[in-house]
Write an enzyme that holds these catalytic residues in place. Structure first.
Site, short mmCIF file in Angstrom:
data_model
loop_
_atom_site.label_atom_id
_atom_site.label_comp_id
_atom_site.label_asym_id
_atom_site.label_seq_id
_atom_site.Cartn_x
_atom_site.Cartn_y
_atom_site.Cartn_z
N HIS A 80 -28.77 -7.87 -10.68
CA HIS A 80 -27.97 -7.05 -9.75
C HIS A 80 -26.53 -7.52 -9.75
O HIS A 80 -26.02 -8.05 -8.78
CB HIS A 80 -28.55 -7.09 -8.35
CG HIS A 80 -29.80 -6.30 -8.26
ND1 HIS A 80 -29.82 -4.93 -8.40
CD2 HIS A 80 -31.08 -6.66 -8.11
CE1 HIS A 80 -31.06 -4.49 -8.33
NE2 HIS A 80 -31.85 -5.52 -8.16
N SER B 250 -27.14 -13.94 -8.20
CA SER B 250 -26.78 -13.08 -9.33
C SER B 250 -25.31 -13.22 -9.73
O SER B 250 -24.74 -12.32 -10.34
CB SER B 250 -27.13 -11.63 -9.00
OG SER B 250 -26.70 -11.32 -7.69
N GLU C 33 -40.37 -6.47 -7.79
CA GLU C 33 -41.33 -7.56 -8.09
C GLU C 33 -42.71 -7.24 -7.49
O GLU C 33 -43.74 -7.42 -8.15
CB GLU C 33 -40.82 -8.89 -7.54
CG GLU C 33 -41.77 -10.04 -7.88
CD GLU C 33 -41.47 -11.32 -7.11
OE1 GLU C 33 -40.29 -11.67 -6.94
OE2 GLU C 33 -42.43 -11.98 -6.67
N HIS D 204 -38.09 -10.03 -12.73
CA HIS D 204 -39.01 -9.52 -11.70
C HIS D 204 -40.40 -9.18 -12.21
O HIS D 204 -41.33 -9.07 -11.45
CB HIS D 204 -38.49 -8.15 -11.18
CG HIS D 204 -37.29 -8.23 -10.32
ND1 HIS D 204 -37.09 -9.24 -9.43
CD2 HIS D 204 -36.25 -7.38 -10.17
CE1 HIS D 204 -35.95 -9.01 -8.79
NE2 HIS D 204 -35.42 -7.89 -9.23
N CYS E 284 -40.06 -13.88 -15.31
CA CYS E 284 -40.02 -15.29 -14.91
C CYS E 284 -41.44 -15.85 -14.92
O CYS E 284 -42.36 -15.21 -14.41
CB CYS E 284 -39.43 -15.41 -13.51
SG CYS E 284 -39.45 -17.10 -12.92
N HIS F 248 -40.16 -3.37 -3.32
CA HIS F 248 -39.35 -4.27 -4.15
C HIS F 248 -39.95 -4.29 -5.56
O HIS F 248 -41.18 -4.34 -5.70
CB HIS F 248 -39.36 -5.67 -3.54
CG HIS F 248 -38.45 -6.63 -4.24
ND1 HIS F 248 -38.76 -7.17 -5.47
CD2 HIS F 248 -37.24 -7.12 -3.91
CE1 HIS F 248 -37.77 -7.96 -5.86
NE2 HIS F 248 -36.83 -7.94 -4.93
N ASN G 41 -28.92 -12.05 -0.72
CA ASN G 41 -29.04 -13.52 -0.70
C ASN G 41 -27.67 -14.19 -0.58
O ASN G 41 -27.53 -15.26 0.01
CB ASN G 41 -29.87 -14.04 -1.89
CG ASN G 41 -29.08 -14.09 -3.17
OD1 ASN G 41 -28.38 -15.04 -3.43
ND2 ASN G 41 -29.19 -13.04 -3.98
FE1 F3S Z 1 -38.12 -16.99 -10.98
FE2 F3S Z 1 -37.76 -18.15 -8.70
FE3 F3S Z 1 -35.76 -17.03 -9.89
S1 F3S Z 1 -39.43 -16.87 -9.26
S2 F3S Z 1 -36.64 -15.36 -11.04
S3 F3S Z 1 -36.91 -18.80 -10.63
S4 F3S Z 1 -36.15 -17.01 -7.71
#
Ligand code: F3S
Length: 285
Positions: free
Chosen positions: A43, A268, A130, A78, A100, A128, A226
């Site tokens: 983002h 981000s 994810e 995500h 991730c 969301h 965030n």
């Molecule tokens: Fe993974 Fe944690 Fe970032 S789950 S994408 S390292 S906030």
């Protein structure tokens, strides 16, 4: 005057890995043959625009994916539901998976437990990306629980077995409170705490730094929730807290009495922007 950059500022491990993956793909093959990300990789408009200039296209929907005939599709941190992988495979596209690993782990738990008959409960924000991705690994319909009310209202047969997982960025205290409501109902439950502590660590370090700093600079997009949270936390400890998107927004006026300037950034915010701000403050004051 000292300038201290928070170690946890900026991209978390998973986001960095995903963004690096796109640049690596570009380096390997250029954008020939087509490089696509399923949803914006991050983002952050600047990063997405830079990638677009280099030929990376963003797929905004399943329909756009289904319309592709060739190319590489990069899955962002995500993650996505299982059927997206199925479409990519069926269409014989090249899949570059930058999910991730912490999110991948949730997919694994959900797939396994649901196939063994457990009903999946996801503690997180419905809608969301994810959470949508996690839902799509369950072999049984998954339920998303966001707040106390929904947890209280949750109803299952008394012999039903549950598996509770969490969105990685969910608040730990809230997760515990919600799990407790389920436990009180007496179901047979497996609880997997799948919260990632990257966000919490970033916040904790920022608060500690802000408590010592005379001036605090928080860098991140105005729409980044965030970053806003980071700003509020820092502001509560340090009155002189600035919220900027890039160096161009920084109108710093530092009195001679300032001894410590702290810098942090949202999840981000690219390193390049953080470095520019850091260098500017170091050189000019
Ligand atoms: Fe993974 Fe944690 Fe970032 S789950 S994408 S390292 S906030």
């Amino acid at each position: 005057m000292e300038v201290v950059l928070a170690k946890t500022s900026g991209f978390c491990f998973g986001v960095k890995r995903a963004v690096d993956t796109v640049y690596e793909q570009l380096e390997k093959n250029g954008s020939k043959g087509g490089i696509y990300t399923y949803g914006p990789i991050i983002h952050n408009e600047e990063v997405v625009k830079d990638l677009e200039k280099k030929g990376v296209k963003v797929l905004d929907s399943r329909q756009e994916l289904e319309a592709l005939d060739s190319g590489s599709v990069i899955i962002r941190s995500h993650g996505v539901s299982k059927d997206i992988y199925d479409i990519i495979e069926k269409k014989e596209l090249d899949c570059v998976d930058a999910t991730c690993p912490f999110v991948k782990r949730i997919h694994g738990i959900v797939e396994k437990e649901s196939s063994q008959g457990r009903r999946i409960v996801i503690i997180g924000n419905d809608g969301h990306p994810e959470v949508e991705g996690i839902k799509g690994w369950s072999n049984t319909p998954a339920t998303v629980i966001e707040d106390m009310q929904a947890a209280e209202n949750f109803d299952a047969k008394s012999d039903e077995k549950l598996c509770i997982v969490s969105q990685t960025t969910f608040n730990y205290k809230k997760f515990q409170d919600l799990v407790e409501i389920f436990q009180k109902k007496g179901y047979d439950i497996i609880v997997a705490n799948t919260i990632c502590n990257a966000t919490e660590e970033r916040q904790k370090e920022a608060v500690d730094l802000a408590a010592k700093a005379d001036v605090m600079i928080v860098i991140g997009g105005t729409h980044s929730s965030n970053t806003r949270k980071l700003y509020e936390l820092c502001k509560s400890k340090c009155e002189g807290t600035y919220y900027i998107q890039t160096l161009a927004d920084l109108k710093l006026d530092l009195p001679n009495s300032v001894e410590l300037v702290g810098i942090t950034a949202g999840a981000s915010t690219p390193n390049k922007i953080i470095e520019e701000v850091q260098n500017y403050v170091r050189i000019n004051f």
